[in-house]
Scaffold this active site. Structure first.
Site, short mmCIF file in Angstrom:
data_model
loop_
_atom_site.label_atom_id
_atom_site.label_comp_id
_atom_site.label_asym_id
_atom_site.label_seq_id
_atom_site.Cartn_x
_atom_site.Cartn_y
_atom_site.Cartn_z
N CYS A 109 103.95 127.62 -55.71
CA CYS A 109 104.96 127.41 -56.73
C CYS A 109 104.40 126.64 -57.92
CB CYS A 109 106.16 126.69 -56.13
SG CYS A 109 107.44 126.37 -57.35
N CYS B 165 106.77 124.18 -59.49
CA CYS B 165 106.97 122.90 -58.76
C CYS B 165 105.76 122.00 -58.92
CB CYS B 165 107.15 123.14 -57.26
SG CYS B 165 108.13 124.53 -56.80
N ASP B 166 104.57 122.59 -58.79
CA ASP B 166 103.36 121.77 -58.65
C ASP B 166 102.43 121.81 -59.87
OD1 ASP B 166 104.26 121.30 -56.09
OD2 ASP B 166 103.14 122.97 -55.23
#
Ligand code: NAP
Length: 321
Positions: free
Chosen positions: A137, A140-141
């Site tokens: 992701c 997200c990261d």
């Protein structure tokens, strides 16, 4: 003793499908309970820009959209429960389900809207370096890879969007795809090819993620050319696997009919599953369209199917009495 929560309509999952079912179910007076699951809000909570959900002329954010859907569902009377179902018994009605902490749920109808999860390449080195450079992701990261070289693996909409997203953090993004053409939508492909920070490597598959340094992190991705077999190495400190999704149906194996890919089978044109009174909507039953708006549409269908099912069951019970 574990608490028991009973409802006429129990919804598993709180993405666009589950929450749309909740909105329609609540407005039909079914007082639905939504068991939110591991990722409340579903996949859109790990997306940033959404520009294809009808009704919004400006670009909106995935988490914001899900917040709005949840508020709307609660506003019309649906109840959210922060729990994950770990056991289901569909052998008799009311259906009986058990949550992670032991809470028992009984439902006259069940709506399965558990969605799908990101797929992995299943390489030992991928498992080893997860959270240390390898992720599924970017939204997200991605922040952790500011100014670093990154690679995104895949050729669908997700991979292309993640590659474009990563240019917010990195000027050196490589998209690695196993074929010589992308399956992503043309508008996304156009943006990808026009972007000065993105390079595409065609016909390459990942052989392994290479770790190094102290503490250990990803330093490179080893690739094999799918046509020539030639092995090469791409330096990268972030590797984002974006190769599609698998339906979240582990819990239902052997309890309800699934297709060969593990998606819940539904009667064409409805959300009816192989069990009377159990309905499925969203990505858990749809491997073709998989959009927030189609998930929401099938969520609405599931609520209408529940309503009809309960009305018929109540009518039959009154005739029999
Ligand atoms: P997808 O469309 O299924 O694409 C998966 C990609 O990963 C394909 O290019 C596939 O290669 C590649 N792949 C699969 N297994 C692989 C493996 N073992 N090794 C290397 N590559 C592999 O998945 P997605 O991109 O996650 O999209 C899923 C659905 O969500 C689609 O319907 C998509 O349209 C939708 N979506 C929409 C949006 C949007 O509208 N903004 C955003 C994200 C996703 P091949 O091409 O060779 O098969």
């Amino acid at each position: 003793m574990a608490a028991t929560i009973s409802t006429r309509m129990l919804i598993l999952g709180s993405g666009p499908a589950g929450l749309s079912a909740a909105i329609y179910g609540a407005r039909a007076g079914l007082a639905p309970i939504v068991v939110q699951g591991i990722q409340p809000g579903g996949q859109l909570t790990i997306t940033t820009d959404v520009e294809n959900y009808p009704g919004f002329a400006d670009v909106i954010q995935g988490p914001w959209l899900m917040e709005q859907m949840q508020k709307q569902a609660e506003h019309v009377g649906a109840k959210m429960v922060w729990d994950t179902i770990v056991e289901v018994d569909f052998s008799r009605r009311p259906f009986r389900l058990v949550g992670d902490g032991g809470t028992v749920y009984t439902g006259d109808t069940i709506v399965i809207a558990t969605g799908a999860q990101a797929r992995w390449l299943n390489l030992p080195s991928e498992e080893h370096l997860k959270g240390r450079g390898v992720s599924a992701c970017a939204t997200c990261d991605g922040f952790f890879y500011r100014g670093k070289k990154v690679a995104v693996i895949g050729g669908g909409n997700t991979a292309v969007e993640e590659a474009i997203y990563m240019t917010n953090h990195s000027h050196d993004v490589t998209l690695i795809h196993r074929r010589d053409s992308l399956r992503a939508e043309k508008i996304l492909q156009d943006r990808l090819f026009a972007h000065p920070s993105i390079n595409v490597l065609w016909n390459k598959e990942v052989v392994q993620f290479v770790g190094g340094g102290q503490p250990e992190g990803l330093v490179a991705v080893e690739l094999r050319d799918t046509r020539t077999g030639e092995v090469s190495r791409l330096e990268a400190e972030g590797g984002f696997v974006a190769i599609g999704h698998s339906p979240a149906t582990e819990l239902f194996k052997g309890k309800i009919a699934l297709d060969a890919d593990g998606y819940i089978k539904v009667e064409t044109g409805t959300t009816r599953t192989s069990i009377d009174g159990v309905f499925a909507c969203g990505d858990v039953m749809d491997k073709v369209y998989r959009q927030a708006v189609t998930a929401a549409g099938t969520g609405c269908m599931a609520a209408l199917d529940c309503e009809r099912f309960l009305a018929e069951a109540e009518f039959e019970a009154s005739v029999a009495a």
